[in-house]
Design a protein around this motif. Structure first.
Motif, short mmCIF file in Angstrom:
data_model
loop_
_atom_site.label_atom_id
_atom_site.label_comp_id
_atom_site.label_asym_id
_atom_site.label_seq_id
_atom_site.Cartn_x
_atom_site.Cartn_y
_atom_site.Cartn_z
N UNK A 1 -17.02 -11.15 -12.03
CA UNK A 1 -15.77 -11.33 -12.76
C UNK A 1 -15.60 -10.13 -13.70
N UNK A 2 -14.44 -9.49 -13.60
CA UNK A 2 -14.17 -8.29 -14.40
C UNK A 2 -13.17 -8.62 -15.51
N UNK A 3 -13.40 -8.04 -16.67
CA UNK A 3 -12.47 -8.17 -17.79
C UNK A 3 -11.55 -6.95 -17.75
N UNK B 1 -3.48 -12.87 -18.03
CA UNK B 1 -4.90 -13.18 -17.96
C UNK B 1 -5.70 -11.87 -17.96
N UNK B 2 -6.92 -11.95 -18.47
CA UNK B 2 -7.78 -10.75 -18.54
C UNK B 2 -8.99 -10.84 -17.63
N UNK B 3 -9.30 -12.01 -17.08
CA UNK B 3 -10.47 -12.17 -16.22
C UNK B 3 -10.02 -12.24 -14.77
N UNK B 4 -10.52 -11.32 -13.96
CA UNK B 4 -10.13 -11.23 -12.56
C UNK B 4 -11.39 -11.14 -11.70
N UNK B 5 -11.27 -11.58 -10.46
CA UNK B 5 -12.39 -11.54 -9.54
C UNK B 5 -11.95 -11.18 -8.14
N UNK B 6 -12.90 -10.95 -7.22
CA UNK B 6 -12.55 -10.61 -5.85
C UNK B 6 -11.87 -11.79 -5.14
N UNK C 1 -5.08 -12.84 0.87
CA UNK C 1 -5.92 -11.72 1.27
C UNK C 1 -5.12 -10.43 1.15
N UNK C 2 -5.84 -9.32 1.08
CA UNK C 2 -5.22 -8.01 1.03
C UNK C 2 -6.15 -7.01 1.69
N UNK C 3 -5.59 -5.91 2.17
CA UNK C 3 -6.38 -4.89 2.84
C UNK C 3 -7.13 -3.99 1.87
N UNK C 4 -6.87 -4.10 0.57
CA UNK C 4 -7.56 -3.28 -0.44
C UNK C 4 -8.81 -4.02 -0.89
N UNK C 5 -9.97 -3.49 -0.59
CA UNK C 5 -11.22 -4.18 -0.91
C UNK C 5 -11.52 -4.22 -2.39
N UNK C 6 -10.96 -3.30 -3.19
CA UNK C 6 -11.27 -3.27 -4.62
C UNK C 6 -10.19 -3.93 -5.47
N UNK C 7 -9.24 -4.63 -4.83
CA UNK C 7 -8.23 -5.36 -5.59
C UNK C 7 -8.85 -6.63 -6.16
N UNK C 8 -8.44 -7.00 -7.37
CA UNK C 8 -8.93 -8.21 -8.03
C UNK C 8 -7.76 -9.16 -8.24
N UNK C 9 -8.08 -10.46 -8.35
CA UNK C 9 -7.04 -11.47 -8.42
C UNK C 9 -7.29 -12.39 -9.60
N UNK C 10 -6.19 -12.84 -10.21
CA UNK C 10 -6.25 -13.91 -11.20
C UNK C 10 -6.24 -15.23 -10.44
N UNK C 11 -7.29 -16.04 -10.55
CA UNK C 11 -7.36 -17.24 -9.71
C UNK C 11 -6.25 -18.23 -9.97
N UNK C 12 -5.72 -18.30 -11.20
CA UNK C 12 -4.70 -19.30 -11.50
C UNK C 12 -3.33 -18.93 -10.96
N UNK D 1 -1.98 -13.39 -9.05
CA UNK D 1 -1.52 -12.03 -9.32
C UNK D 1 -2.66 -11.04 -9.09
N UNK D 2 -2.32 -9.85 -8.56
CA UNK D 2 -3.31 -8.85 -8.21
C UNK D 2 -3.29 -7.69 -9.22
N UNK D 3 -4.47 -7.14 -9.45
CA UNK D 3 -4.59 -5.90 -10.22
C UNK D 3 -5.48 -4.95 -9.45
N UNK D 4 -5.23 -3.66 -9.64
CA UNK D 4 -6.04 -2.61 -9.04
C UNK D 4 -6.60 -1.77 -10.18
N UNK D 5 -7.87 -1.98 -10.57
CA UNK D 5 -8.40 -1.30 -11.76
C UNK D 5 -8.28 0.21 -11.71
N UNK D 6 -8.35 0.81 -10.52
CA UNK D 6 -8.25 2.27 -10.45
C UNK D 6 -6.82 2.77 -10.61
#
Length: 651
Positions: free
Chosen positions: A187-189, A236-241, A281-292, A295-300
């Motif tokens: 889980x990433x902040x 939200x600030x906590x995201x996971x794969x 699902x998404x084709x970007x392996x490093x994308x993170x999602x808010x479980x609730x 919504x997707x975020x891409x840290x890079x």
């Protein structure tokens, strides 16, 4: 094939097949070397190859890369994107298993390949949570192919039926074991910016191409905001794969539509990754999602030209279903009802606006009309989502700055505040409305298209969007909304002017949180029980096959009795050379009964006339010969005689 379903697309299947072919080619090329030397060289070579392939995506030395590869795969999306770091553990595992199977073909051909198939099948079942072969067809195929090399054709159907019946009785029929429950997802902040203040900047560059997409005509979500402080919205600030995070507190509705879209990023920047619906699902392996929210975020961060695909689900309840729906209460919706120190004028305005409504859906429709009435969108209006800005937007005197004028930020926030004040779980979404498809098949989303809208959660039907800017004039439920407004007679409330000394009103109380459901019992014991039953199941199958062979031999008279004696020689480790005659083999058994039985078998097989009935029963002689063979065999071989599979292949 079941293992390859752990990754999306066909690339994984091609690489796994290539790993099997490569392993057999290398083992065949090393045919002059001992089997142990081949295993010692090829398996470390496969591990080293996996390390060099994935070291750019996984940090650390060889042990760290190999050790972390499986947890990374188990915490990735399901199915996993076919990237190097996620494909590496599967390809290396298949290569190593194929090497062992290929080496086993150089000795006995009985157990090596079937055990390799079982290992690959079990890995695919664990990786996909049992969804790769839900009806067991691949498992039955593996058993059938293995039995084809163990029994005669005439016996294969009966034995296959017995095995399938035994498997159906022994294997558990409950939920599949989920190995992902044993891995703690990373889980990433991630600190993400609120995109609402940027609506005005995007509107100031209306022709700038932000996105280009190919897919169904639905709204595209950029960010989902659920935390309201009274001054601004926060995400939200906590995201996971994807596939590794917990289930959302508010689940999807009972009527959903699956969507898939291909998106190409233009001038859009930041870390928010556009998607459609609740992302699956998404084709970007490093994308993170808010479980609730999904919504997707891409840290890079986003870069121009970035192309990816997103699969999601959209809640699509009908008007009739919404008319009879309620809203949930308790802890899961507290975040979507928070209104810290709500001003009295806003609380009273909300209550007055829905006084004629009889159910939550009518309240939501009434508020959409109330916020929209006598107010106009203006891209140059003052920004902000605070109580003060919303009060100015709703109650300001005509002619003052920001009174009755606002961007989508004020329309969406005013709706969310009023809806929460009457107990409707609400959030704000920033994104793009549906736009028509261009001649090239793409939908182009520009700066002028960025907007915001509120969504209300209905029990059993999920999140439903509302549009206080356009109101009842648009959307699939436009006619139903107008019918609701006609029934309400009047939904417009005059802005109240409460005395200044009144304390702020709090939102109406909601139902107390229900007791937490008991945590489901761990299913680790299911795996342990299954592993413990595998040897029992294998022993039962082999014992059944041996009994079937003995029954067939008993019907063959003296020749069958002699073959039974040969079976005992095979399982005792004294397989006779194929060029020896029956009497010559009998001479190696220290009992005259063996020679007598060998003579009877020769006469039964080769005499030109029917032999006379024997004075001694052939099977009595066979039992005496078997006893003599047993005296010479080690005790540990005698323990395994009933289930030793070697007589099944002996001819």
């Amino acid at each position: 094939m079941p293992l390859a379903q752990g990754w999306s697309g066909l690339l994984a299947l091609g690489l796994l097949v290539a790993a099997v072919v490569l392993a057999h080619v290398l083992v065949a090329a090393a045919g002059r070397f001992p089997a142990g030397s081949v295993l010692t060289v090829l398996i470390p070579a496969g591990l080293a190859g996996g390390y060099f392939a994935a070291r750019g995506a996984i940090e650390g030395g060889p042990m760290e890369v190999l050790r972390d590869s499986v947890p990374r795969l188990l915490t990735a999306a399901r199915p996993a994107p076919p990237t190097v770091d996620l494909l590496m553990p599967g390809v290396v595992f298949v290569f190593c298993v194929a090497v062992v199977a290929a080496v086993s073909l150089r000795g006995t051909r009985l157990l090596g390949p079937p055990l390799a198939a079982v290992a690959l099948y079990a890995s695919g079942a664990l990786l996909t949570g049992g969804s790769a072969d839900p009806y067991g067809l691949a498992a039955v195929g593996v058993v059938a192919i293995a039995l084809a090399g163990w029994v005669r054709r005439s016996e294969a159907p009966a034995v296959l039926g017995a095995v399938v019946g035994l498997v159906a009785v022994v294997l558990p029929a409950g939920d599949a074991f989920e190995p992902r429950e044993l891995v703690q997802p990373p889980i990433a902040d991630v600190q993400v910016a609120n995109p609402l203040p940027r609506l005005a900047a995007w509107a100031a560059a209306p022709d700038t191409e932000l996105l280009r997409l190919r897919g169904p005509q639905h709204a595209v979500r950029l960010a989902v905001l659920s935390k309201y402080t009274g001054a601004s919205w926060r995400a939200a600030t906590l995201y996971g794969p994807l596939g590794a995070v917990d289930a959302p507190a508010l689940p999807p509705g009972g009527r959903v539509e699956g969507v898939s879209v291909e998106i190409t990023v233009g001038a859009l920047d930041g870390t928010w990754l556009p998607g459609m619906g609740r992302t699956v699902s998404t084709s970007l392996s490093d994308a993170l999602v808010d479980p609730d929210s999904g919504a997707l975020v891409l840290p890079r961060g986003l870069t121009p030209g970035l192309r990816y695909t997103v699969d999601g689900i959209l809640d699509q309840p009908t008007d009739e279903q919404l008319a009879g729906a309620g809203v949930p209460g308790g802890a899961p919706v507290e975040e979507y009802l928070e209104l810290p120190r709500l001003p009295a004028d806003l609380a009273e305005y909300a209550r007055t606006s829905v006084k004629s409504a009889t159910n939550p859906y009518e309240q939501a429709v009434a508020l959409e009309q109330v916020v929209r009435l006598d107010r106009v969108p203006d891209a140059e209006a003052p920004t902000g989502s605070s109580y003060a800005r919303i009060s100015q937007f709703l109650f300001g005197a005509p002619g003052t700055n920001g009174a009755g004028e606002g961007t989508a930020e004020q329309f969406a926030t005013a709706y969310a505040v009023l809806a929460r004040a009457v107990g409707l779980p609400t959030r704000v979404v920033v994104g793009f409305p549906p736009v028509p498809e261009g001649p090239d098949g793409y939908r182009v989303l520009r700066g002028v298209d960025v907007t915001a809208w509120p969504e209300v959660y209905f029990q059993g039907w999920g999140w439903v969007p509302f549009d206080p800017v356009s109101g009842t004039d648009s959307g699939p439920s436009a006619a139903a909304k107008r019918e609701v407004l006609d029934r309400l007679a009047s939904v417009t409330a005059s802005p109240p002017t409460p005395p200044s000394d009144l304390p702020p009103l709090l939102p109406p109380p909601h139902a107390p949180p229900p007791q937490a459901a008991a945590e489901p019992p761990s299913r680790v014991w299911v795996v342990a029980t299954g592993i413990a039953l595998l040897p029992v199941l294998a022993a039962a199958v082999l014992a059944t096959l041996r009994l079937a062979r003995r029954s067939r031999l008993r019907r063959s008279g003296a020749t069958g009795a002699w073959r039974h004696v040969l079976d005992q020689l095979v399982v005792s480790g004294r397989t006779p050379a194929p060029h020896l005659t029956a009497p010559a083999i009998a001479a190696t058994i220290p009992d005259p009964a063996a020679h007598t039985l060998a003579t009877l078998a020769d006469r039964a097989a080769f005499a030109p006339y029917p032999p006379s009935p024997a004075a001694t029963d052939p099977w009595t002689l066979a039992r005496r010969a078997r006893t003599a063979v047993a005296r010479k065999a080690p005790w540990y071989r005698r323990l395994l005689w009933p289930i030793d599979p070697r007589p099944l292949r002996h001819r």
